[in-house]
Design a protein around this motif. Structure first.
Motif, PDB file in Angstrom:
ATOM      1  N   THR A   1       0.850  -1.185   0.000  1.00 52.77           N
ATOM      2  CA  THR A   1       0.000   0.000   0.000  1.00 52.77           C
ATOM      3  C   THR A   1       0.889   1.240   0.000  1.00 52.77           C
ATOM      4  OG1 THR A   1      -1.691  -1.174   1.270  1.00 52.77           O
ATOM      5  CG2 THR A   1      -1.826   1.235   1.202  1.00 52.77           C
ATOM      6  N   MET A   2       0.715   2.111  -0.988  1.00 47.49           N
ATOM      7  CA  MET A   2       1.525   3.322  -1.084  1.00 47.49           C
ATOM      8  C   MET A   2       0.644   4.559  -1.087  1.00 47.49           C
ATOM      9  SD  MET A   2       4.638   2.509  -3.748  1.00 47.49           S
ATOM     10  CE  MET A   2       3.647   1.886  -5.107  1.00 47.49           C
ATOM     11  N   THR A   3       1.085   5.582  -0.363  1.00 48.98           N
ATOM     12  CA  THR A   3       0.399   6.874  -0.377  1.00 48.98           C
ATOM     13  C   THR A   3       1.428   7.979  -0.597  1.00 48.98           C
ATOM     14  OG1 THR A   3       0.610   7.109   2.034  1.00 48.98           O
ATOM     15  CG2 THR A   3      -1.403   6.091   1.204  1.00 48.98           C
ATOM     16  N   GLY A   4       0.993   9.095  -1.157  1.00 52.09           N
ATOM     17  CA  GLY A   4       1.859  10.253  -1.347  1.00 52.09           C
ATOM     18  C   GLY A   4       2.829  10.145  -2.505  1.00 52.09           C
ATOM     19  N   VAL A   5       2.616   9.173  -3.395  1.00 50.18           N
ATOM     20  CA  VAL A   5       3.529   8.969  -4.527  1.00 50.18           C
ATOM     21  C   VAL A   5       3.676  10.231  -5.368  1.00 50.18           C
ATOM     22  CG1 VAL A   5       3.846   7.688  -6.677  1.00 50.18           C
ATOM     23  CG2 VAL A   5       3.123   6.489  -4.617  1.00 50.18           C
ATOM     24  N   GLU A   6       2.616  11.034  -5.426  1.00 53.90           N
ATOM     25  CA  GLU A   6       2.644  12.248  -6.244  1.00 53.90           C
ATOM     26  C   GLU A   6       3.663  13.277  -5.743  1.00 53.90           C
ATOM     27  OE1 GLU A   6      -0.233  12.813  -2.898  1.00 53.90           O
ATOM     28  OE2 GLU A   6       0.146  11.223  -4.364  1.00 53.90           O
ATOM     29  N   ASN A   7       4.184  13.080  -4.541  1.00 47.55           N
ATOM     30  CA  ASN A   7       5.188  14.003  -4.009  1.00 47.55           C
ATOM     31  C   ASN A   7       6.560  13.833  -4.665  1.00 47.55           C
ATOM     32  OD1 ASN A   7       3.612  15.450  -2.079  1.00 47.55           O
ATOM     33  ND2 ASN A   7       3.668  13.664  -0.739  1.00 47.55           N
ATOM     34  N   ILE A   8       6.751  12.741  -5.389  1.00 46.95           N
ATOM     35  CA  ILE A   8       8.003  12.550  -6.124  1.00 46.95           C
ATOM     36  C   ILE A   8       7.855  13.192  -7.497  1.00 46.95           C
ATOM     37  CG2 ILE A   8       9.586  10.866  -7.140  1.00 46.95           C
ATOM     38  CD1 ILE A   8       8.875   8.969  -4.888  1.00 46.95           C
TER      39      ILE A   8
ATOM     40  N   MET B   1      11.976  -2.029  -1.957  1.00 41.56           N
ATOM     41  CA  MET B   1      10.668  -1.433  -1.678  1.00 41.56           C
ATOM     42  C   MET B   1      10.665   0.077  -1.833  1.00 41.56           C
ATOM     43  SD  MET B   1       8.786  -3.994  -1.145  1.00 41.56           S
ATOM     44  CE  MET B   1       8.957  -5.742  -0.764  1.00 41.56           C
ATOM     45  N   ALA B   2      11.750   0.729  -1.435  1.00 43.75           N
ATOM     46  CA  ALA B   2      11.793   2.190  -1.496  1.00 43.75           C
ATOM     47  C   ALA B   2      11.889   2.709  -2.924  1.00 43.75           C
ATOM     48  CB  ALA B   2      12.964   2.714  -0.674  1.00 43.75           C
ATOM     49  N   GLY B   3      12.151   1.820  -3.868  1.00 41.97           N
ATOM     50  CA  GLY B   3      12.208   2.235  -5.267  1.00 41.97           C
ATOM     51  C   GLY B   3      10.852   2.248  -5.947  1.00 41.97           C
ATOM     52  N   PHE B   4       9.846   1.610  -5.327  1.00 44.45           N
ATOM     53  CA  PHE B   4       8.527   1.517  -5.945  1.00 44.45           C
ATOM     54  C   PHE B   4       7.838   2.868  -6.158  1.00 44.45           C
ATOM     55  CE2 PHE B   4       7.569  -3.167  -4.636  1.00 44.45           C
ATOM     56  CZ  PHE B   4       8.460  -3.588  -5.601  1.00 44.45           C
TER      57      PHE B   4
ATOM     58  N   GLY C   1       9.047   5.872  -6.710  1.00 44.98           N
ATOM     59  CA  GLY C   1       9.655   6.557  -7.845  1.00 44.98           C
ATOM     60  C   GLY C   1       9.265   5.911  -9.156  1.00 44.98           C
ATOM     61  N   GLU C   2       9.241   4.594  -9.165  1.00 45.27           N
ATOM     62  CA  GLU C   2       8.880   3.859 -10.386  1.00 45.27           C
ATOM     63  C   GLU C   2       7.475   4.206 -10.823  1.00 45.27           C
ATOM     64  OE1 GLU C   2       7.235   0.814 -12.896  1.00 45.27           O
ATOM     65  OE2 GLU C   2       6.640   1.142 -10.801  1.00 45.27           O
ATOM     66  N   ARG C   3       6.576   4.423  -9.872  1.00 45.83           N
ATOM     67  CA  ARG C   3       5.196   4.829 -10.195  1.00 45.83           C
ATOM     68  C   ARG C   3       5.163   6.182 -10.907  1.00 45.83           C
ATOM     69  NH1 ARG C   3       0.857   2.717  -7.054  1.00 45.83           N
ATOM     70  NH2 ARG C   3       1.063   0.449  -7.127  1.00 45.83           N
ATOM     71  N   GLN C   4       6.174   7.007 -10.639  1.00 43.86           N
ATOM     72  CA  GLN C   4       6.282   8.327 -11.253  1.00 43.86           C
ATOM     73  C   GLN C   4       7.204   8.313 -12.467  1.00 43.86           C
ATOM     74  OE1 GLN C   4       3.646   9.844 -10.010  1.00 43.86           O
ATOM     75  NE2 GLN C   4       4.683  11.726  -9.396  1.00 43.86           N
ATOM     76  N   GLY C   5       7.567   7.120 -12.910  1.00 40.69           N
ATOM     77  CA  GLY C   5       8.434   6.997 -14.071  1.00 40.69           C
ATOM     78  C   GLY C   5       9.888   7.311 -13.772  1.00 40.69           C
ATOM     79  N   ARG C   6      10.290   7.173 -12.487  1.00 44.23           N
ATOM     80  CA  ARG C   6      11.646   7.504 -12.093  1.00 44.23           C
ATOM     81  C   ARG C   6      12.354   6.265 -11.521  1.00 44.23           C
ATOM     82  NH1 ARG C   6      12.290  12.962 -11.407  1.00 44.23           N
ATOM     83  NH2 ARG C   6      14.440  12.432 -11.973  1.00 44.23           N
TER      84      ARG C   6
ATOM     85  N   ARG D   1       2.370  -7.827   4.271  1.00 44.40           N
ATOM     86  CA  ARG D   1       1.789  -6.494   4.056  1.00 44.40           C
ATOM     87  C   ARG D   1       2.866  -5.425   4.240  1.00 44.40           C
ATOM     88  NH1 ARG D   1      -1.806  -9.306   7.000  1.00 44.40           N
ATOM     89  NH2 ARG D   1      -1.183  -8.306   8.941  1.00 44.40           N
ATOM     90  N   ILE D   2       3.036  -4.600   3.225  1.00 47.32           N
ATOM     91  CA  ILE D   2       4.037  -3.547   3.256  1.00 47.32           C
ATOM     92  C   ILE D   2       3.342  -2.195   3.099  1.00 47.32           C
ATOM     93  CG2 ILE D   2       6.136  -2.617   2.184  1.00 47.32           C
ATOM     94  CD1 ILE D   2       6.469  -5.449   3.323  1.00 47.32           C
ATOM     95  N   GLY D   3       3.651  -1.271   3.998  1.00 44.82           N
ATOM     96  CA  GLY D   3       3.118   0.085   3.901  1.00 44.82           C
ATOM     97  C   GLY D   3       4.227   1.050   3.518  1.00 44.82           C
ATOM     98  N   ILE D   4       3.940   1.951   2.592  1.00 48.98           N
ATOM     99  CA  ILE D   4       4.918   2.948   2.153  1.00 48.98           C
ATOM    100  C   ILE D   4       4.226   4.302   2.098  1.00 48.98           C
ATOM    101  CG2 ILE D   4       6.529   3.656   0.345  1.00 48.98           C
ATOM    102  CD1 ILE D   4       6.546   0.749  -0.652  1.00 48.98           C
TER     103      ILE D   4
END
Length: 232
Positions: A4-11, A31-34, A36-41, A148-151
């Motif tokens: 579960t990821m929240t705040g991805v738009e902040n990247i 996990m910490a790379g996910f 950025g990957e959602r933002q194409g980074r 379960r992973i929270g980010i």
């Protein structure tokens, strides 16, 4: 896994950015790379030199162009990170320096705010929760299903570098609040669980107990190195 990821738009989708990530496990780099990957980074992580010296991990880290951190020559590592940031890349740093065995946010090094300030890029906190249940220090690997992973990706900071200590304290405060949200969002918090901090009903070491254990570990490691040098 359920991630579960929240705040991805902040990247940001373009331009340099420094990600400051808490450190719970040996899989945090993945996990910490996910987000950025959602933002194409893609994220270049800073990792201790010993990881690059490993016969298996070293070639992998070099292939993905991550940044080696030699603690005896920290300035060089900072300059490499700054260069990547100025070139518009996303760089990830673990300001706790080592895995937190209390699973809370440890004291942070000031390097994150100083690098972000010198490169003139946003400093974005990322907090992970649950990665330690897969593979952390002193525990066997658990690759069972349904982990379960929270980010949570926090709002960007813009450090000036004028007061690195105060800005680092602000970063830690933000990360502590983010971590608490992730822990309290976890419905399954069994009393006495090894992976749960004591303040939330678990049996993990306190920050003080973990710090004492780490200090003893470093003392014994230095002792072994000295014995090897003497034997030569």
């Amino acid at each position: 896994m359920k991630i579960t990821m929240t705040g991805v738009e902040n990247i940001p989708r373009e331009g340099g950015a420094l990600l400051a990530i808490n450190h719970l496990s040996y899989v945090d780099y993945v996990m910490a790379g996910f987000p950025g990957e959602r933002q194409g980074r893609l994220t270049r992580f800073m990792a201790k030199k010993e990881v690059f010296d490993h016969p298996v991990g070293g070639p992998v880290m070099r292939t993905f162009k991550h940044i080696s951190v030699d603690r005896s020559a920290g300035l060089e590592s900072m300059e490499r990170a700054e260069s990547a940031l100025r070139a518009g890349e996303v760089v990830g740093i673990f300001p706790e320096s080592t895995i937190s065995q209390s699973f809370l946010i440890k004291d942070l090094k000031t390097g994150a705010v100083r690098i972000a300030a010198r490169a003139d890029v946003p400093l974005i906190p990322i907090v992970l929760w649950g990665t330690h249940r897969i593979f952390t220090k002193g525990r066997k690997v658990d690759l069972s299903r349904h982990q379960r992973i929270g980010i949570e990706v926090g709002e960007p900071m813009r450090p000036t570098g004028e007061d690195p200590v105060a800005e680092t304290a602000e970063l830690r405060s933000r990360m502590e609040s983010m971590l608490e949200r992730l822990i309290l969002a976890e419905e399954d918090r069994p009393e006495g669980a090894w992976w749960l901090p004591q303040k939330y009903g678990g049996s993990a070491p306190t920050i003080e107990e973990a710090a004492a254990a780490y200090a003893e570990e470093r003392r014994l490691r230095a002792q072994r190195k000295a014995a090897k040098r003497k034997a030569k």
